[in-house]
Design a protein around this motif. Sequence first.
Motif, PDB file in Angstrom:
ATOM      1  N   PRO A   1       0.810  -1.228   0.000  1.00  0.00           N
ATOM      2  CA  PRO A   1       0.000   0.000   0.000  1.00  0.00           C
ATOM      3  C   PRO A   1       0.839   1.271   0.000  1.00  0.00           C
ATOM      4  N   ASN A   2       2.058   1.204   0.527  1.00  0.00           N
ATOM      5  CA  ASN A   2       2.887   2.415   0.554  1.00  0.00           C
ATOM      6  C   ASN A   2       3.651   2.638  -0.753  1.00  0.00           C
ATOM      7  N   GLN A   3       3.447   1.742  -1.728  1.00  0.00           N
ATOM      8  CA  GLN A   3       4.077   1.927  -3.032  1.00  0.00           C
ATOM      9  C   GLN A   3       3.155   2.660  -4.002  1.00  0.00           C
ATOM     10  N   LEU A   4       1.940   2.196  -4.104  1.00  0.00           N
ATOM     11  CA  LEU A   4       0.972   2.748  -5.047  1.00  0.00           C
ATOM     12  C   LEU A   4      -0.429   2.706  -4.462  1.00  0.00           C
ATOM     13  N   THR A   5      -1.260   3.600  -4.955  1.00  0.00           N
ATOM     14  CA  THR A   5      -2.700   3.539  -4.674  1.00  0.00           C
ATOM     15  C   THR A   5      -3.393   3.085  -5.941  1.00  0.00           C
ATOM     16  N   MET A   6      -4.036   1.908  -5.913  1.00  0.00           N
ATOM     17  CA  MET A   6      -4.692   1.378  -7.103  1.00  0.00           C
ATOM     18  C   MET A   6      -6.098   1.964  -7.242  1.00  0.00           C
ATOM     19  N   ILE A   7      -6.434   2.351  -8.463  1.00  0.00           N
ATOM     20  CA  ILE A   7      -7.753   2.909  -8.775  1.00  0.00           C
ATOM     21  C   ILE A   7      -8.375   2.048  -9.861  1.00  0.00           C
ATOM     22  N   ASN A   8      -9.573   1.530  -9.592  1.00  0.00           N
ATOM     23  CA  ASN A   8     -10.267   0.662 -10.537  1.00  0.00           C
ATOM     24  C   ASN A   8     -10.955   1.503 -11.602  1.00  0.00           C
ATOM     25  N   MET A   9     -10.453   1.378 -12.850  1.00  0.00           N
ATOM     26  CA  MET A   9     -11.023   2.132 -13.968  1.00  0.00           C
ATOM     27  C   MET A   9     -11.846   1.221 -14.880  1.00  0.00           C
ATOM     28  N   GLY A  10     -12.145   0.013 -14.416  1.00  0.00           N
ATOM     29  CA  GLY A  10     -12.897  -0.925 -15.233  1.00  0.00           C
ATOM     30  C   GLY A  10     -12.190  -2.265 -15.260  1.00  0.00           C
ATOM     31  N   PRO A  11     -12.742  -3.229 -15.988  1.00  0.00           N
ATOM     32  CA  PRO A  11     -12.141  -4.564 -16.025  1.00  0.00           C
ATOM     33  C   PRO A  11     -10.751  -4.519 -16.654  1.00  0.00           C
ATOM     34  N   GLY A  12      -9.833  -5.210 -16.043  1.00  0.00           N
ATOM     35  CA  GLY A  12      -8.459  -5.262 -16.555  1.00  0.00           C
ATOM     36  C   GLY A  12      -7.543  -5.840 -15.500  1.00  0.00           C
ATOM     37  N   ASN A  13      -6.552  -6.580 -15.948  1.00  0.00           N
ATOM     38  CA  ASN A  13      -5.620  -7.232 -15.034  1.00  0.00           C
ATOM     39  C   ASN A  13      -4.191  -6.666 -15.116  1.00  0.00           C
ATOM     40  N   CYS A  14      -4.039  -5.594 -15.865  1.00  0.00           N
ATOM     41  CA  CYS A  14      -2.748  -4.918 -15.945  1.00  0.00           C
ATOM     42  C   CYS A  14      -2.910  -3.492 -15.421  1.00  0.00           C
ATOM     43  N   ALA A  15      -1.801  -2.864 -15.119  1.00  0.00           N
ATOM     44  CA  ALA A  15      -1.862  -1.539 -14.484  1.00  0.00           C
ATOM     45  C   ALA A  15      -1.077  -0.497 -15.280  1.00  0.00           C
ATOM     46  N   LEU A  16      -1.675   0.691 -15.343  1.00  0.00           N
ATOM     47  CA  LEU A  16      -1.019   1.867 -15.914  1.00  0.00           C
ATOM     48  C   LEU A  16      -0.544   2.770 -14.772  1.00  0.00           C
ATOM     49  N   TYR A  17       0.627   3.369 -14.973  1.00  0.00           N
ATOM     50  CA  TYR A  17       1.041   4.380 -14.011  1.00  0.00           C
ATOM     51  C   TYR A  17       0.544   5.734 -14.513  1.00  0.00           C
ATOM     52  N   GLY A  18      -0.116   6.489 -13.608  1.00  0.00           N
ATOM     53  CA  GLY A  18      -0.628   7.802 -13.983  1.00  0.00           C
ATOM     54  C   GLY A  18       0.243   8.914 -13.453  1.00  0.00           C
ATOM     55  N   SER A  19      -0.043   9.360 -12.257  1.00  0.00           N
ATOM     56  CA  SER A  19       0.748  10.413 -11.623  1.00  0.00           C
ATOM     57  C   SER A  19       0.520  10.336 -10.118  1.00  0.00           C
ATOM     58  N   SER A  20       1.405  11.010  -9.376  1.00  0.00           N
ATOM     59  CA  SER A  20       1.278  11.066  -7.915  1.00  0.00           C
ATOM     60  C   SER A  20       1.171   9.671  -7.293  1.00  0.00           C
TER      61      SER A  20
END
Length: 216
Positions: free
Chosen positions: A176-195
Amino acid sequence: MESVRDRWAHQSMVMSDSHNYKSEFANSDTSIPSQKKRPTLATNTCGENPSPFFLARSIAVAMGVRFIVMVMICSAIVINSLFNQVAPISLNESYCGPCPKNWLCYRNNCYQFFEESKSWSQSQASCMSHNSSLLKIYSKEDQDFFKLVKSFHWMGLVQNLKSGSWQWEDGSILSPNQLTMINMGPGNCALYGSSFKGYTENCSNQNTFICMQKNV
């Protein structure tokens, strides 16, 4: 005889008087040009040349005005630069290397932002061809410049279909101290956004990606 003498005496007196009169007349005529040659004081001072003091004072005033104008211009430039200055991110705070050519080097790690869009698996293969892996966020302090990233990029984070947990390419579990995950819909891979936020994404979608070489 006396009458003749008297006549000569009379003529002599007449001639003497005439000679004295001509002499006085001549003297009076010669005195007139001398009076005309006497210089007169000019009463009109409008055409006179300015004094050295006046010229020096004028030059000093002009130089003073020029100096003030230059100071104002320089001050405006300095103030404008201070307001618009953005603190740059240093990519060489400590020993960093060796990194591939044209890669970013930051705190002993190497990064490359690839602008071509690929699926997650294609992006992973591209990073492996450069002897690297997709981006991993392992420390917000050591990777603090990533908080300024504004676009979306593939990173090396996928969801385990059995457990539902998110894990990095090396098999470590997302903290949890690395990233905050935000669910943008179905998907099993992750994009890095900002902050330091990750967004769920379909792994087959095309996106740009970030490769990373960890040199520690």
